[in-house]
Design an enzyme around this catalytic site. Sequence first.
Site, PDB file in Angstrom:
ATOM      1  N   LYS A  57      12.762   8.782 -10.224  1.00 52.76           N
ATOM      2  CA  LYS A  57      12.764   7.639 -11.136  1.00 52.76           C
ATOM      3  C   LYS A  57      11.360   7.308 -11.617  1.00 52.76           C
ATOM      4  CE  LYS A  57      12.534   3.303  -8.374  1.00 52.76           C
ATOM      5  NZ  LYS A  57      12.465   3.740  -6.978  1.00 52.76           N
ATOM      6  N   HIS A 185      12.020   1.379   3.107  1.00 50.78           N
ATOM      7  CA  HIS A 185      11.031   1.420   2.023  1.00 50.78           C
ATOM      8  C   HIS A 185      10.176   0.169   2.149  1.00 50.78           C
ATOM      9  CE1 HIS A 185       9.043   1.933  -1.755  1.00 50.78           C
ATOM     10  NE2 HIS A 185       9.778   2.967  -2.102  1.00 50.78           N
ATOM     11  N   GLU A 263       9.822   9.623   0.525  1.00 49.98           N
ATOM     12  CA  GLU A 263      10.290   9.621  -0.872  1.00 49.98           C
ATOM     13  C   GLU A 263       9.199   9.120  -1.814  1.00 49.98           C
ATOM     14  OE1 GLU A 263      13.393   6.779  -0.337  1.00 49.98           O
ATOM     15  OE2 GLU A 263      14.751   8.174   0.659  1.00 49.98           O
TER      16      GLU A 263
HETATM   17  C1  LIG Z   1      11.596   3.747  -6.079  1.00 50.57           C
HETATM   18  C2  LIG Z   1      11.952   4.353  -4.784  1.00 50.57           C
HETATM   19  C3  LIG Z   1      11.100   5.283  -4.184  1.00 50.57           C
HETATM   20  C4  LIG Z   1       9.742   5.617  -4.737  1.00 50.57           C
HETATM   21  O1  LIG Z   1       8.828   4.605  -4.450  1.00 50.57           O
HETATM   22  P1  LIG Z   1       7.267   4.737  -4.741  1.00 50.57           P
HETATM   23  O2  LIG Z   1       6.730   3.418  -4.367  1.00 50.57           O
HETATM   24  O3  LIG Z   1       7.108   5.071  -6.168  1.00 50.57           O
HETATM   25  O4  LIG Z   1       6.739   5.822  -3.852  1.00 50.57           O
HETATM   26  C5  LIG Z   1      11.521   5.871  -3.014  1.00 50.57           C
HETATM   27  N1  LIG Z   1      12.707   5.573  -2.458  1.00 50.57           N
HETATM   28  C6  LIG Z   1      13.552   4.688  -3.000  1.00 50.57           C
HETATM   29  C7  LIG Z   1      14.854   4.421  -2.336  1.00 50.57           C
HETATM   30  C8  LIG Z   1      13.203   4.036  -4.164  1.00 50.57           C
HETATM   31  O5  LIG Z   1      14.032   3.131  -4.690  1.00 50.57           O
END
Ligand SMILES: *Cc1c(COP(=O)(O)O)cnc(C)c1O
Length: 381
Positions: A57, A185, A263
């Site tokens: 994304k 996260h 991620e």
């Molecule tokens: C947006 C998102 C990410 C990426 O996050 P960054 O801060 O850009 O590294 C990873 N995992 C999930 C579930 C997300 O929604």
Amino acid sequence: MKRSEFSPNGNAVENLIRQTLKKHTSPIMLIRRSILEKQYRHFRAHLPKVAPYYAIKANPHPDVIKAFLRLGSNFDVASAAEMNLVLSLGGAPQRIIFANTIKSIEDIQSAYKRRVMLMTVDNEPELYKIAKHAPGARVLVRIKVDNIGSIVELSLKFGADPEHAVFLLRKAKALGLHPEGISFHVGSQCANVENYLHALEIASGIFKEAKEGGLMLNTLDIGGGFPIRHMDDDRHPIFETMAGKIRVEMARLFDKKTKFIAEPGRFFVGPAGVLITQVIGRTFRNNKNYYYLNDGLYADFSGIVFDHCKYELKTLRRGQKFLSTVAGPTCDSFDTISLSEELPELDVGSVVYAKNIGAYSSASAVPAFNGFTPAKILVVQ
Ligand SMILES: *Cc1c(COP(=O)(O)O)cnc(C)c1O
């Protein structure tokens, strides 16, 4: 790591901009493949035990995905459309995690049909949906963790209370799914390593609690959030320092056999982006220079709105600087990029550019508000 690696030499970037403008018309979003590679290798070097799943994304351009495919990355997708994009470019289903905890039934069915079997979940109704439409899926329970000091807070919307995690894992098992571990996260652009360390501590407690109940977990997904420098003088603790502390805690708190995944989105693609715009009009009002660019908040500066991000606006001109307002091209006063930039005197045609703008920029641009289309994306070496 030398600082110059994060803020590439200004003149090299400016030469690249001049060359690009000989062949293309602005606005242009340059994505530098060499920086994608550098970021990927850097991540691997500092977190060697952690398998990265690029969160597409942040920037789903096919050439960006292809670059990460070639590097051996895995992918984090949030919808069937994102999943199909990765698959269509040659990504294997085993290299994909469906990491949106709220998935439509149709999207779950697509994942099952295409053998994308690793998913995150943070609630019981979702487990019933997955058990019905993707029987036998492997699930990670996403827990809610501190997002203190992160620029984009994700715990406002996602994550089970940690004390419910084991219940959800057991429920998954009872429904015929494979509960494999925990994910979290810490919030995007997380400059506070304590968020990771605290989350690791909580996750390890859940691993222990599950084990005591006879449920062996084997995967920990530490999510995204890894920070980059957006402005040249950003001074927050950098990735290397954070990664060192995360490594130590992972080794201390988890079994040697635990599989770690992450991620990263912004960290992989943010530093690779250079947005090239030009002044299309100018005026003098409110005692200030006003410059109107051919890109704005509705397009490639959309990160100012959705990503709560600030960018450093730079020009190819040197000389005395004046307080200036910089705005986008649309007929909406909200489309103002900055009310207080110190910029040299610019003319129609002058270049204004921003670095470190590869993530959450083009990705969230509106296709053609007022007829103004976003920058052409050029993935260059
Ligand atoms: C947006 C998102 C990410 C990426 O996050 P960054 O801060 O850009 O590294 C990873 N995992 C999930 C579930 C997300 O929604």
